[in-house]
Design an enzyme around this catalytic site. Structure first.
Site: not given
Ligand code: NDP
Ligand code: 2IT
Length: 447
Positions: A112, A115, A127, A167, A210, A242, A379
């Site tokens: 992070q 990033k 984090k 996250d 994102t 998300n 953010s």
């Molecule tokens: P969500 O909780 O909204 O969604 C996560 C998704 O990934 C779900 O479909 C989940 O499936 C799947 N998943 C999570 N863990 C696992 C696992 N161990 N094995 C297989 N599938 C898995 O999270 P986000 O969409 O917010 O985050 C997804 C990724 O993006 C993460 O790596 C996060 O760090 C990254 N990220 C998020 C940001 C944000 O703004 N939200 C910004 C930048 C990066 P299930 O429901 O079955 O668990």
């Molecule tokens: O991995 C990431 O960049 C996030 N989960 C978003 C962090 C934030 O502060 O919006």
């Protein structure tokens, strides 16, 4: 990695953090990619920059007790890493997932930091999270957990100190409960969390940011490096949370066909394209499994093996689930099947070997800290709007996001070329992000 200074720093990290495989993976990738830059900049060693850079400023671990719907006491472990504040207050999400541990929180905080530097905004790296599993919990249980989590966390954060967000497992509902508890304890209404609801200071386009950002980045990469675009491309998106949901929407708007998506139980395949409104309703409103998509689309196919999604031929892969979801075999299969680009919506979804393979085979590669920076960028915009007590329109935020994601791509691309390989975006992203943090650390003295 040959540079002695870098090797010594990495040996210390290994000794201090034994068995923290994700953290060691992230640190190794960054240190190895900084070699040319470190060779050119002896002041880094003189000022002990890397020794300091690989040690979090603060790591907090705490007990999170709460009572479930049966009245039984549950105890989870809470974490916050305040990784680096050289260029701004700590900033980064909160992950709620049973796999969360110190290694995962530290790798995420470390990534992070770089990033946030790439976004161009003044934000340091942080984090947090917990091994709490939100799956199957009632709204009341989620609320009591979030309140208990914040009852400890509040003393460590603040709008000019550390600003958490969402996250994995943390979306608008959880951020709302955490914000409510912070406000109650502190008697302060400030922008201490981002990703808030629109009625209490959230930014328009933060939920979309994102996923949209990953697509803006990918489109620019395709345009500059291959004179093409997402239009007409077959895309696979892993995950259906998300990031994945809004990557689906934007990729479709840009003319691509998203043919497969997944969750941790399995994947769906629909060569005619997966429908955004159905997925959004299924996941955001009903909170169901992706297998239920078949009740919206009888022709779609479901397979209960999430990793097998990478066996499907596609032009562009957007992993948006979690760390190390793609190993060497997965990327070999994708490349054999004609992959031209891969951009990381998730943090560190490719193993080190998988990343190396993509670069060697000249696949256009968007590393996580660059390609998924759109979330934390908006953010940052939410923090600005909160400080101004003002709200921009959706179009204003979206346009700033698009412009700045394209700028990140261009900065990374220029840096990769400067160091001799336009395809080595790992080097491009890490050096670009590191340079600013290192300069700030030197300027601020030994702190
Ligand atoms: P969500 O909780 O909204 O969604 C996560 C998704 O990934 C779900 O479909 C989940 O499936 C799947 N998943 C999570 N863990 C696992 C696992 N161990 N094995 C297989 N599938 C898995 O999270 P986000 O969409 O917010 O985050 C997804 C990724 O993006 C993460 O790596 C996060 O760090 C990254 N990220 C998020 C940001 C944000 O703004 N939200 C910004 C930048 C990066 P299930 O429901 O079955 O668990
Ligand atoms: O991995 C990431 O960049 C996030 N989960 C978003 C962090 C934030 O502060 O919006």
């Amino acid at each position: 990695m040959k540079n002695k200074y870098l090797c010594d720093v990495y040996e210390t990290v290994k000794k201090r953090n034994p068995n923290e495989s994700e953290y060691l993976q992230a640190v190794y990738e960054v240190l190895a990619s900084l070699e040319d830059y470190v060779n050119e900049h002896p002041e880094l060693e003189k000022n002990g920059v890397l020794e300091r850079f690989v040690e979090a400023e603060r790591f907090i671990q705490f007990r999170v007790p709460w009572a479930d719907d049966q009245g039984k006491v549950q105890v989870n472990r809470g974490f916050r890493v305040q990784y680096n504040s050289a260029i701004g207050p700590y900033k980064g999400g909160i992950r709620l997932h049973p796999s969360v541990n110190a290694s995962i929180i530290k790798f995420l905080g470390f990534e992070q930091t770089l990033k946030n530097s790439l976004t161009g905004l003044p934000m340091g790296g942080g984090k947090g999270g917990s091994d709490f599993d939100p799956k199957g919990k009632s709204d009341g249980e989620i609320m009591r957990f979030c309140q208990s989590f914040m009852t400890e966390l509040y003393r460590h954060i603040g709008p000019d100190t550390d600003v958490p967000a969402g996250d994995i497992g943390t979306g608008a509902r959880e951020v709302g409960y955490m914000f409510g508890q912070y406000k109650r304890i502190k008697n302060e209404f400030t922008g201490v969390l981002t990703g808030k609801g629109l009625s209490f200071g959230g930014s328009l386009a933060r939920p979309e940011a994102t996923g949209y950002g990953v697509c803006y980045y990918t489109n620019k990469m395709l345009e500059v490096m291959m004179k093409t675009s997402l239009a007409g491309k077959k895309v696979i998106i892993s995950g259906s949370g998300n990031v994945a949901i809004y990557a689906l929407q934007k990729a479709t708007q840009l003319g691509a066909t998203v043919i497969a998506m997944s969750d941790s139980s399995g994947y769906i395949y629909q060569p005619k394209g997966i429908d955004f409104s159905s997925i959004r309703e299924l996941k955001e409103v009903k909170r169901q499994r992706i297998s239920e998509y078949l009740s919206y689309d009888k022709e779609a196919i479901y397979e209960a093996n999430p990793k097998a999604i990478w066996k499907i031929p596609c032009d562009v892969a957007l992993p948006c689930a979690t760390q190390n979801e793609l190993d060497l075999d997965c990327v070999k299969k994708l490349v054999e099947n004609g992959l031209i680009a891969l951009a990381e919506g998730a943090n560190m979804p490719c193993t080190l070997e998988a990343t190396e393979y993509l670069i060697e085979h000249h696949i256009l590669y968007g590393p996580a800290k660059a390609a998924n920076a759109g979330g934390v960028m908006v953010s940052g915009f939410e923090m600005s709007q909160n400080s101004m007590r003002y709200a921009w329109t959706f179009e204003e935020v979206d346009q700033k996001l698009k412009h700045q994601m394209e700028q990140i791509f261009l900065n990374v691309y220029e840096c990769s070329k400067h160091y001799g390989n336009a395809y080595d975006s790992v080097k491009g992203a890490n050096i670009t992000g590191f340079k600013k943090v290192a300069e700030a650390m030197i300027a601020q003295g030994i702190v």
